[in-house]
Every structure is written in structure tokens, then in C-alpha cells.
Design a protein around this motif. Structure first.
Motif, PDB file in Angstrom:
ATOM      1  N   MET A 115       0.832  -1.196   0.000  1.00 36.88           N
ATOM      2  CA  MET A 115       0.000   0.000   0.000  1.00 36.88           C
ATOM      3  C   MET A 115       0.869   1.250   0.000  1.00 36.88           C
ATOM      4  O   MET A 115       1.791   1.375   0.804  1.00 36.88           O
ATOM      5  CB  MET A 115      -0.916   0.012   1.231  1.00 36.88           C
ATOM      6  N   MET A 116       0.613   2.144  -0.933  1.00 31.53           N
ATOM      7  CA  MET A 116       1.271   3.452  -0.958  1.00 31.53           C
ATOM      8  C   MET A 116       0.362   4.465  -0.269  1.00 31.53           C
ATOM      9  O   MET A 116      -0.856   4.471  -0.472  1.00 31.53           O
ATOM     10  CB  MET A 116       1.525   3.902  -2.402  1.00 31.53           C
ATOM     11  N   SER A 117       0.968   5.340   0.547  1.00 31.37           N
ATOM     12  CA  SER A 117       0.259   6.482   1.103  1.00 31.37           C
ATOM     13  C   SER A 117       1.042   7.716   0.688  1.00 31.37           C
ATOM     14  O   SER A 117       2.247   7.816   0.943  1.00 31.37           O
ATOM     15  CB  SER A 117       0.163   6.388   2.628  1.00 31.37           C
ATOM     16  N   PHE A 118       0.351   8.685   0.045  1.00 30.80           N
ATOM     17  CA  PHE A 118       1.097   9.765  -0.589  1.00 30.80           C
ATOM     18  C   PHE A 118       0.242  11.027  -0.693  1.00 30.80           C
ATOM     19  O   PHE A 118      -0.832  11.011  -1.285  1.00 30.80           O
ATOM     20  CB  PHE A 118       1.530   9.305  -1.985  1.00 30.80           C
ATOM     21  N   ASN A 119       0.731  12.114  -0.104  1.00 30.28           N
ATOM     22  CA  ASN A 119       0.130  13.421  -0.320  1.00 30.28           C
ATOM     23  C   ASN A 119       0.734  13.982  -1.601  1.00 30.28           C
ATOM     24  O   ASN A 119       1.910  14.341  -1.638  1.00 30.28           O
ATOM     25  CB  ASN A 119       0.417  14.355   0.858  1.00 30.28           C
ATOM     26  N   VAL A 120      -0.068  14.057  -2.650  1.00 34.48           N
ATOM     27  CA  VAL A 120       0.446  14.397  -3.978  1.00 34.48           C
ATOM     28  C   VAL A 120       0.423  15.899  -4.261  1.00 34.48           C
ATOM     29  O   VAL A 120       0.740  16.331  -5.375  1.00 34.48           O
ATOM     30  CB  VAL A 120      -0.336  13.652  -5.082  1.00 34.48           C
ATOM     31  N   ALA A 121       0.042  16.706  -3.276  1.00 37.60           N
ATOM     32  CA  ALA A 121       0.085  18.173  -3.405  1.00 37.60           C
ATOM     33  C   ALA A 121      -0.630  18.651  -4.666  1.00 37.60           C
ATOM     34  O   ALA A 121      -0.080  19.412  -5.464  1.00 37.60           O
ATOM     35  CB  ALA A 121       1.525  18.675  -3.375  1.00 37.60           C
ATOM     36  N   THR A 122      -1.845  18.155  -4.857  1.00 36.69           N
ATOM     37  CA  THR A 122      -2.739  18.501  -5.979  1.00 36.69           C
ATOM     38  C   THR A 122      -2.215  18.058  -7.337  1.00 36.69           C
ATOM     39  O   THR A 122      -2.705  18.506  -8.381  1.00 36.69           O
ATOM     40  CB  THR A 122      -3.065  20.016  -6.040  1.00 36.69           C
ATOM     41  N   PHE A 123      -1.230  17.164  -7.345  1.00 35.64           N
ATOM     42  CA  PHE A 123      -0.636  16.667  -8.595  1.00 35.64           C
ATOM     43  C   PHE A 123       0.142  17.749  -9.349  1.00 35.64           C
ATOM     44  O   PHE A 123       0.402  17.608 -10.539  1.00 35.64           O
ATOM     45  CB  PHE A 123      -1.691  16.059  -9.530  1.00 35.64           C
ATOM     46  N   TRP A 124       0.482  18.830  -8.650  1.00 34.55           N
ATOM     47  CA  TRP A 124       1.306  19.859  -9.283  1.00 34.55           C
ATOM     48  C   TRP A 124       2.734  19.694  -8.777  1.00 34.55           C
ATOM     49  O   TRP A 124       2.972  19.763  -7.581  1.00 34.55           O
ATOM     50  CB  TRP A 124       0.792  21.256  -8.954  1.00 34.55           C
ATOM     51  N   PRO A 125       3.706  19.468  -9.656  1.00 33.01           N
ATOM     52  CA  PRO A 125       5.080  19.196  -9.217  1.00 33.01           C
ATOM     53  C   PRO A 125       5.629  20.290  -8.314  1.00 33.01           C
ATOM     54  O   PRO A 125       5.477  21.483  -8.603  1.00 33.01           O
ATOM     55  CB  PRO A 125       5.860  19.125 -10.533  1.00 33.01           C
ATOM     56  N   TYR A 126       6.269  19.887  -7.246  1.00 35.06           N
ATOM     57  CA  TYR A 126       6.823  20.835  -6.277  1.00 35.06           C
ATOM     58  C   TYR A 126       7.877  21.725  -6.927  1.00 35.06           C
ATOM     59  O   TYR A 126       8.014  22.899  -6.582  1.00 35.06           O
ATOM     60  CB  TYR A 126       7.416  20.061  -5.097  1.00 35.06           C
ATOM     61  N   ASP A 127       8.630  21.162  -7.878  1.00 35.81           N
ATOM     62  CA  ASP A 127       9.641  21.945  -8.588  1.00 35.81           C
ATOM     63  C   ASP A 127       9.089  22.558  -9.869  1.00 35.81           C
ATOM     64  O   ASP A 127       9.822  23.179 -10.640  1.00 35.81           O
ATOM     65  CB  ASP A 127      10.871  21.094  -8.908  1.00 35.81           C
ATOM     66  N   GLU A 128       7.772  22.332 -10.118  1.00 38.58           N
ATOM     67  CA  GLU A 128       7.075  22.879 -11.281  1.00 38.58           C
ATOM     68  C   GLU A 128       7.688  22.419 -12.601  1.00 38.58           C
ATOM     69  O   GLU A 128       7.623  23.112 -13.620  1.00 38.58           O
ATOM     70  CB  GLU A 128       7.007  24.410 -11.216  1.00 38.58           C
ATOM     71  N   VAL A 129       8.279  21.230 -12.589  1.00 39.67           N
ATOM     72  CA  VAL A 129       8.868  20.656 -13.804  1.00 39.67           C
ATOM     73  C   VAL A 129       8.087  19.397 -14.178  1.00 39.67           C
ATOM     74  O   VAL A 129       8.007  18.458 -13.376  1.00 39.67           O
ATOM     75  CB  VAL A 129      10.358  20.314 -13.605  1.00 39.67           C
ATOM     76  N   PHE A 130       7.528  19.382 -15.378  1.00 36.49           N
ATOM     77  CA  PHE A 130       6.790  18.220 -15.855  1.00 36.49           C
ATOM     78  C   PHE A 130       7.718  17.321 -16.674  1.00 36.49           C
ATOM     79  O   PHE A 130       8.887  17.662 -16.916  1.00 36.49           O
ATOM     80  CB  PHE A 130       5.583  18.666 -16.682  1.00 36.49           C
ATOM     81  N   LEU A 131       7.207  16.178 -17.090  1.00 38.24           N
ATOM     82  CA  LEU A 131       8.016  15.262 -17.888  1.00 38.24           C
ATOM     83  C   LEU A 131       8.308  15.872 -19.261  1.00 38.24           C
ATOM     84  O   LEU A 131       7.620  16.798 -19.706  1.00 38.24           O
ATOM     85  CB  LEU A 131       7.285  13.924 -18.043  1.00 38.24           C
TER      86      LEU A 131
END
Length: 384
Positions: A115-131
Motif C-alpha cells: 500500500m502506498m500512502s502519498f500526499n500528492v500536493a494537488t498533482f502539481w510538481p513541487y519543482d514545477e517541472v513536468f516530464l
């Protein structure tokens, strides 16, 4: 003092002796008080929660001082050791010593799940860098890690979205890997979701305050056992960006006296409010566990508690419910799950009970696309 022994030079001088003895006693008392304060409801004494936050640092200082004074006086050494002994349970909450579990990776079988437990911070990258291809890195990480169950907090959406950089391919892969998904029902009221490879159904969603939510689902495990998962996101500290920047300035010794006084009062008031709100939310969660017959004996309570492993809210939820900490059971050493703005704490927790047995616990601190690190707990489940 035994015959033949001499008093150390530092203790012969009355002033230096008073300073040393006073320091040892003061640190030992503060360490003991901070450790014990986790048992006090912050609604009765708000400062209790705040002082408890300082316990790990005080414990480290107490241990260092105890080692140093051991060369001067056994009596002073015993004072420092007494603080460690009196708060040993709290110390093991912060830094469990399961030597044989360290680095253990269990084999996957039909009677285990991760089981993974993860606060994803609204799915917005913390460093604001996408793939590079423009896709969402947090969702891609979940798909690549492929846990059997993913319990997520602070989630906006899971379907295709240009705004959140969730591609059609990612959305389709998600539905294929996790045919059973619950949430987010309303991101503004309950930004929580559970993704599962096993059948699940929603039992209830609760909102306690602007920053306090819980999602309750029932999961049917591969061998037919029923399990309840309570996904929680408790009251945050409520610190603004300016508060956090001021805190960073404190660490850099870059504040004048007026700013420092303002910071102390502002942060204390917000911390006190947050501790009180989490106490109320812990009451509600504990009441549901004890009184709602939909809650199964096999139970996991996990998520972002926004408080440390030795806090009153966590203790209160465990009190009388037979819940235990997964990390305390199989973890080793201190651990951090939140790292933003130099706030280094373990505030993401996993509790369990019933026929569930934690085999391994892992926190991936290499993945920094959220302000929280993802945690993974591998459980085995058997009928008693």
C-alpha cells in the motif's frame, strides 16, 4: 566519591559546576516534559503540542550532554539517562530499532499486498517541472511504482486534464492498472482518493474543517478477507508562504528582534489552533472506529496527519482501538516524510490492526515532486 578519585577540574570551581549541573538538569527536565506532553490533550493545554514538537531535538541534546558529562560525574550522567528512560516509548516512536527489518524486501505472494500512502500536493510538481513529453510526473510515478493500493491526499482529479498535464494515455493506464477507484468526489470538500487492484466500495466521506478530511472505503482482499481503509488528511499548520519564509530567515539568523517576536506570536497561535483542530478530528475518527459497525476488524488508518509520530492525536486514535504504528513495528531509525521549507518531520503515518501484519516499510526520499515523500507498507494477511 571513592578513595583515590579526584574531583574533575571543571567541577571544583563553584561557578562552572553550577553552570554544568544547571544545564544537565534543565535539559533533562525539558526533555522529559516534552516527551510526556504528548499525553496531554492540546485543547486543555495548547502549549503541550508545541513543546512536543521540540522533543526529538531535546532528546538529541540530552544524549550528547549525557555522554559529555559521563567523563565528569556519574551522578550527572544518571540525570541525563533518566530523561531518556522516562521517555523511551516516545523515543522509539521517533526512532524504532527493528534491526532485523532494516532493508528487508519481502517476496510478493497471494497473501501479501503493498500500500502506498502519498500526499500528492494537488498533482502539481513541487519543482514545477513536468516530464519531457508534458505528462504529469506524480501520476507517472504512481503508475511505475504499481502498488496494489494507492491512498492519496490533496488530489484534484485523476482523469485527462490539460491543466494538470494528465494525458489520455496516463488516464487510460490508470484505469487499467486500478479498475477499482474511489474519489476524489469533490476536491474542494474531500480531496482524497483510493486506487485499488482489489474490489472496493465507498462507505463515507467526512469533512471536519477547511483542512481536515477523511475517506472511508471497504476493500475485499484476494482471499476474501474484508478490510477497511480510513484515508485521512488532518488539519494543516495553516502557515502562509510569508510565515515559512520568516521561519527560513530564522534558520539563517536573518531577522531583527521585532520580526522574531512577531514570528513567535504568529506561529504559536497558528500551531495552537491546528493542534486543537486535530484533537477534534481525532475524536471523530476514534468515535467512528469504535462505534460504526461498518468498520472491519482488519483496519488501516493512513494518510497525512500533519503531526508527528508522538502527537496526542495519533495516540488518541490508537487508544482503545487496537491500532498500531506500521513504522514502529518494522521501521528502523528516524524518518522524515515532509521536507518543504526546512520543516523536517514525519507527519505521514500508517496504523493497522486485525489479521494484517506489516512486513516492510519504505519511504522514497529520492522522489521530490511533492512536498511529501511517498511511503510504502507491505502487509501480509491471514485468517487467525
Amino acid at each position: 566519591m571513592k578513595k583515590g578519585q579526584t574531583t574533575p577540574l571543571l567541577l571544583r570551581n563553584k561557578i562552572s559546576a553550577a553552570i554544568i549541573v544547571g544545564t544537565v538538569v534543565a535539559i533533562a527536565l525539558m526533555t522529559t516534559t516534552a516527551g510526556i506532553f504528548s499525553h496531554i490533550d492540546p485543547r486543555r493545554l495548547p502549549v503541550a503540542g508545541c513543546l512536543n514538537l521540540a522533543y526529538p531535538l531535546l532528546l538529541i541534546v540530552d544524549i550528547i550532554i549525557t555522554i559529555l558529562v559521563a567523563f565528569l560525574s556519574r551522578k550527572l550522567m544518571c540525570i541525563g539517562l533518566l530523561a531518556v528512560v522516562l521517555t523511551s516509548s516516545s523515543a522509539l516512536d521517533y526512532s524504532p530499532l527493528n534491526f532485523f527489518s532494516k532493508g528487508y524486501q519481502p517476496n510478493k505472494t497471494d497473501s501479501t499486498f503493498t500500500m502506498m500512502s502519498f500526499n500528492v500536493a494537488t498533482f502539481w510538481p513541487y519543482d514545477e517541472v513536468f516530464l519531457e513529453n508534458g505528462e504529469n510526473p506524480l501520476l507517472e510515478y504512481i503508475l511505475e511504482q504499481d502498488p496494489d493500493i494507492a491512498v492519496l491526499q490533496e488530489i484534484e482529479r485523476l482523469d485527462e486534464s490539460k491543466i494538470w498535464h494528465i494525458s489520455k494515455s496516463q488516464s487510460e493506464r490508470l484505469r487499467k492498472q486500478y479498475p477499482y477507484t474511489d474519489g476524489p468526489h469533490d476536491p474542494k470538500k474531500c480531496p482524497l482518493a483510493v486506487l485499488s487492484k482489489f474490489p472496493l466500495k465507498n462507505i463515507e466521506n467526512k469533512m471536519y474543517s477547511r483542512y481536515g478530511e477523511a475517506q472511508i472505503v471497504e476493500v475485499v482482499l484476494p482471499e476474501g478477507q474484508e478490510m477497511t481503509i480510513v484515508n485521512v488528511h488532518l488539519q494543516s499548520l495553516g502557515l502562509t508562504k510569508d510565515d515559512k519564509e520568516l521561519y527560513t530567515d530564522v534558520l539563517k539568523a536573518n531577522l531583527d528582534q521585532y520580526e522574531l517576536a512577531s514570528l513567535k506570536g504568529n506561529i504559536y497561535n497558528k500551531l495552537a489552533f491546528a493542534f486543537e483542530q486535530r484533537a477534534i478530528q481525532a475524536d471523530s475518527i476514534r468515535h467512528i472506529i469504535l462505534n460504526d459497525n461498518r468498520i472491519k476488524e482488519n483496519l488501516i488508518v493512513t494518510g497525512d496527519f500533519n503531526d508527528t509520530q508522538n502527537c496526542w492525536a495519533l495516540r488518541h486514535i490508537c487508544d482503545g482501538t487496537n491500532l498500531k504504528s506500521a513504522y514502529r513495528s518494522v521501521g528502523f531509525g528516524p524518518l522524515i516524510t515532509y521536507y518543504a521549507n526546512h520543516f523536517y518531520f514525519r507527519i505521514d503515518h500508517t496504523l493497522f490492526r486485525g489479521d494484517l501484519k506489516p512486513l516492510a516499510y519504505r519511504c522514497d526520499q529520492s522522489f521530490k515532486k511533492s512536498d511529501h515523500y511517498p511511503t510504502f507498507t507491505t502487509f501480509s494477511f491471514t485468517d487467525k
